[in-house]
Write a protein that holds these residues in place. Structure first.
Motif, PDB file in Angstrom:
ATOM      1  N   SER A  59       0.851  -1.191   0.000  1.00 39.11           N
ATOM      2  CA  SER A  59       0.000   0.000   0.000  1.00 39.11           C
ATOM      3  C   SER A  59       0.883   1.235   0.000  1.00 39.11           C
ATOM      4  CB  SER A  59      -0.935   0.024   1.217  1.00 39.11           C
ATOM      5  OG  SER A  59      -0.206   0.203   2.405  1.00 39.11           O
ATOM      6  N   VAL A  60       0.277   2.347  -0.382  1.00 34.51           N
ATOM      7  CA  VAL A  60       0.980   3.628  -0.387  1.00 34.51           C
ATOM      8  C   VAL A  60       0.056   4.638   0.297  1.00 34.51           C
ATOM      9  CG1 VAL A  60       1.955   5.478  -1.807  1.00 34.51           C
ATOM     10  CG2 VAL A  60       2.216   3.099  -2.513  1.00 34.51           C
ATOM     11  N   THR A  61       0.652   5.454   1.163  1.00 37.76           N
ATOM     12  CA  THR A  61      -0.097   6.465   1.890  1.00 37.76           C
ATOM     13  C   THR A  61       0.339   7.843   1.423  1.00 37.76           C
ATOM     14  OG1 THR A  61      -0.255   5.017   3.813  1.00 37.76           O
ATOM     15  CG2 THR A  61      -0.650   7.368   4.181  1.00 37.76           C
ATOM     16  N   PHE A  62      -0.632   8.660   1.036  1.00 35.52           N
ATOM     17  CA  PHE A  62      -0.387  10.034   0.624  1.00 35.52           C
ATOM     18  C   PHE A  62      -0.902  10.951   1.715  1.00 35.52           C
ATOM     19  CE2 PHE A  62      -0.729   7.613  -3.250  1.00 35.52           C
ATOM     20  CZ  PHE A  62       0.247   8.153  -4.076  1.00 35.52           C
ATOM     21  N   GLU A  63      -0.070  11.885   2.137  1.00 32.33           N
ATOM     22  CA  GLU A  63      -0.491  12.851   3.137  1.00 32.33           C
ATOM     23  C   GLU A  63      -1.424  13.880   2.512  1.00 32.33           C
ATOM     24  OE1 GLU A  63       2.773  14.645   5.220  1.00 32.33           O
ATOM     25  OE2 GLU A  63       3.657  12.710   5.705  1.00 32.33           O
ATOM     26  N   LEU A  64      -2.456  14.227   3.255  1.00 29.20           N
ATOM     27  CA  LEU A  64      -3.381  15.287   2.888  1.00 29.20           C
ATOM     28  C   LEU A  64      -3.321  16.338   3.998  1.00 29.20           C
ATOM     29  CD1 LEU A  64      -6.404  13.055   1.755  1.00 29.20           C
ATOM     30  CD2 LEU A  64      -4.825  14.301   0.269  1.00 29.20           C
ATOM     31  N   PRO A  65      -3.862  17.522   3.785  1.00 29.52           N
ATOM     32  CA  PRO A  65      -3.810  18.564   4.817  1.00 29.52           C
ATOM     33  C   PRO A  65      -4.536  18.151   6.109  1.00 29.52           C
ATOM     34  CG  PRO A  65      -4.497  19.488   2.710  1.00 29.52           C
ATOM     35  CD  PRO A  65      -4.495  18.004   2.556  1.00 29.52           C
ATOM     36  N   ASP A  66      -4.250  18.897   7.157  1.00 26.82           N
ATOM     37  CA  ASP A  66      -4.951  18.762   8.440  1.00 26.82           C
ATOM     38  C   ASP A  66      -4.907  17.349   9.011  1.00 26.82           C
ATOM     39  OD1 ASP A  66      -5.545  21.470   8.234  1.00 26.82           O
ATOM     40  OD2 ASP A  66      -7.514  21.100   7.339  1.00 26.82           O
ATOM     41  N   ASP A  67      -3.752  16.670   8.829  1.00 23.63           N
ATOM     42  CA  ASP A  67      -3.530  15.328   9.389  1.00 23.63           C
ATOM     43  C   ASP A  67      -4.428  14.242   8.812  1.00 23.63           C
ATOM     44  OD1 ASP A  67      -1.444  16.202  11.087  1.00 23.63           O
ATOM     45  OD2 ASP A  67      -2.912  16.892  12.558  1.00 23.63           O
ATOM     46  N   TRP A  68      -4.879  14.404   7.571  1.00 21.95           N
ATOM     47  CA  TRP A  68      -5.610  13.363   6.873  1.00 21.95           C
ATOM     48  C   TRP A  68      -4.650  12.625   5.960  1.00 21.95           C
ATOM     49  CZ3 TRP A  68     -10.791  11.943   7.152  1.00 21.95           C
ATOM     50  CH2 TRP A  68     -11.601  12.743   7.964  1.00 21.95           C
ATOM     51  N   GLN A  69      -5.013  11.407   5.587  1.00 21.81           N
ATOM     52  CA  GLN A  69      -4.199  10.648   4.638  1.00 21.81           C
ATOM     53  C   GLN A  69      -5.083   9.808   3.733  1.00 21.81           C
ATOM     54  OE1 GLN A  69      -1.520   8.431   7.122  1.00 21.81           O
ATOM     55  NE2 GLN A  69      -3.034   6.893   7.682  1.00 21.81           N
ATOM     56  N   LEU A  70      -4.552   9.557   2.553  1.00 18.61           N
ATOM     57  CA  LEU A  70      -5.200   8.751   1.523  1.00 18.61           C
ATOM     58  C   LEU A  70      -4.362   7.491   1.352  1.00 18.61           C
ATOM     59  CD1 LEU A  70      -7.139   8.374  -0.959  1.00 18.61           C
ATOM     60  CD2 LEU A  70      -5.464   9.700  -2.269  1.00 18.61           C
ATOM     61  N   VAL A  71      -4.993   6.315   1.482  1.00 21.95           N
ATOM     62  CA  VAL A  71      -4.271   5.047   1.371  1.00 21.95           C
ATOM     63  C   VAL A  71      -4.782   4.308   0.137  1.00 21.95           C
ATOM     64  CG1 VAL A  71      -3.653   2.884   2.517  1.00 21.95           C
ATOM     65  CG2 VAL A  71      -4.037   4.955   3.890  1.00 21.95           C
ATOM     66  N   VAL A  72      -3.828   3.874  -0.701  1.00 23.64           N
ATOM     67  CA  VAL A  72      -4.166   3.149  -1.930  1.00 23.64           C
ATOM     68  C   VAL A  72      -3.365   1.855  -2.000  1.00 23.64           C
ATOM     69  CG1 VAL A  72      -4.640   5.306  -3.156  1.00 23.64           C
ATOM     70  CG2 VAL A  72      -2.410   4.229  -3.404  1.00 23.64           C
ATOM     71  N   THR A  73      -3.866   0.936  -2.808  1.00 25.24           N
ATOM     72  CA  THR A  73      -3.140  -0.283  -3.127  1.00 25.24           C
ATOM     73  C   THR A  73      -3.332  -0.543  -4.618  1.00 25.24           C
ATOM     74  OG1 THR A  73      -2.742  -2.582  -2.453  1.00 25.24           O
ATOM     75  CG2 THR A  73      -5.047  -1.874  -2.619  1.00 25.24           C
ATOM     76  N   GLY A  74      -2.683  -1.551  -5.132  1.00 20.14           N
ATOM     77  CA  GLY A  74      -2.890  -1.910  -6.526  1.00 20.14           C
ATOM     78  C   GLY A  74      -4.331  -2.349  -6.720  1.00 20.14           C
TER      79      GLY A  74
END
Length: 104
Positions: A59-74
């Motif tokens: 998986s890969v985690t992308f940081e978003l503002p205000d301590d949020w994150q977006l997690v993706v996988t294949g």
């Protein structure tokens, strides 16, 4: 790159700016919209313009503002793999959005 979603609720957030702003706030929703646009503008994962990602084996985690994150996988039915068994991100052409979450 093609996108898939873990749940209908995630798809709704990612496909509706109004829902995203309601659930995440304007700042986070705008950042999410830009990141999703990045995903759709490339053919493979390795073409993505990265900004503060945490790459794990599957998986890969992308940081978003205000301590949020977006997690993706294949998002392939059978994700391309390296000999180690980890996802071969260079061959990923489909992503699955698995989570949008507030960091702890």
């Amino acid at each position: 790159m093609e996108l898939a979603f873990e749940t209908k609720a995630l798809r709704d957030i990612c496909e509706s700016e109004a829902i995203a702003k309601s659930e995440l706030g304007t700042k986070v929703a705008d950042a999410l919209k830009r990141r999703l646009s990045d995903f759709r503008s490339v053919d493979t994962f390795d073409e993505l313009p990265f900004a503060k990602i945490k790459k794990r084996s599957n998986s890969v985690t992308f940081e978003l503002p205000d301590d949020w994150q977006l997690v993706v996988t294949g998002g392939h039915g059978d994700n391309p793999k390296l000999p180690s068994g980890k996802i071969d991100w260079a061959k990923v052409t489909r992503l699955k959005i698995t989570r949008i979450e507030k960091c702890k």
